[in-house]
Design a protein around this motif. Sequence first.
Motif, PDB file in Angstrom:
ATOM      1  N   TYR A  40       1.253  -1.480  -0.009  1.00 39.83           N
ATOM      2  CA  TYR A  40      -0.398   0.091   0.103  1.00 39.83           C
ATOM      3  C   TYR A  40       1.092   1.967   0.239  1.00 39.83           C
ATOM      4  CZ  TYR A  40      -4.365  -3.342   0.639  1.00 39.83           C
ATOM      5  OH  TYR A  40      -4.904  -4.029   0.810  1.00 39.83           O
ATOM      6  N   TYR A  98      -6.261   4.712  -2.023  1.00 38.96           N
ATOM      7  CA  TYR A  98      -6.902   3.342  -2.505  1.00 38.96           C
ATOM      8  C   TYR A  98      -7.675   4.355  -2.905  1.00 38.96           C
ATOM      9  CZ  TYR A  98     -11.034   5.828   0.047  1.00 38.96           C
ATOM     10  OH  TYR A  98     -11.660   6.500   0.428  1.00 38.96           O
ATOM     11  N   ASN A 104      -4.366   2.131   3.544  1.00 38.46           N
ATOM     12  CA  ASN A 104      -4.117   2.410   2.449  1.00 38.46           C
ATOM     13  C   ASN A 104      -4.891   3.969   1.898  1.00 38.46           C
ATOM     14  OD1 ASN A 104      -6.945   1.890   2.197  1.00 38.46           O
ATOM     15  ND2 ASN A 104      -6.444   0.391   0.850  1.00 38.46           N
TER      16      ASN A 104
END
Length: 188
Positions: free
Chosen positions: A51, A94, A90
């Motif tokens: 991430y 994201y 994240n």
Amino acid sequence: VLNILDDYDVKATFFVVYNDSDEADALYQRMVNSGHAIGVHTASHNYSKIYSSVDNYLKDFEKVSSYVESVTNYKPEIFRFPGGSINSYNIGNYQDIISEMLRRGYTYYDWNISSGDAASSVVSKENIVNNTVKGVLSTDKAIVLMHDGSGHKSTVKALPEVIEKLKAEGYEFRALSNDVKPTWFGYY
């Protein structure tokens, strides 16, 4: 798990991690041959690494996706984010990862029912059965999160009872595909 699913004529989805052993290759192939779906989970399962950037996520994803396809001739089209689509690792990127994965034609799935089997390595069979059945009975369409890796012996023990109880209530079990409307966590 595969034997239990075969015994009950249940199809499932396996979000797999990277494993290039002969044993894993045979399991991936058996999943496909038995009519189960394979989705990508992650290669490394290292949250901090995958991430840290969109590129790192894509490299990790591609490693397991291309490997599964090379072994099984089955191209995974679905995936599940480690920790779910929105998590503390994240939170900053994201949306970029989701956008890129959707652009590439993949569908991601979160879950709306958790068996609770990831809470610790000592979750009891009874707790897994109760969490799962209670959760599924509370919704029309359930996507249940269960784990089948090492340390999840209680999940394997709970699976027959979960299947029996839910079938008795009239529920059907199906593998996920791009045709199934996904469950997604809410955006911040």
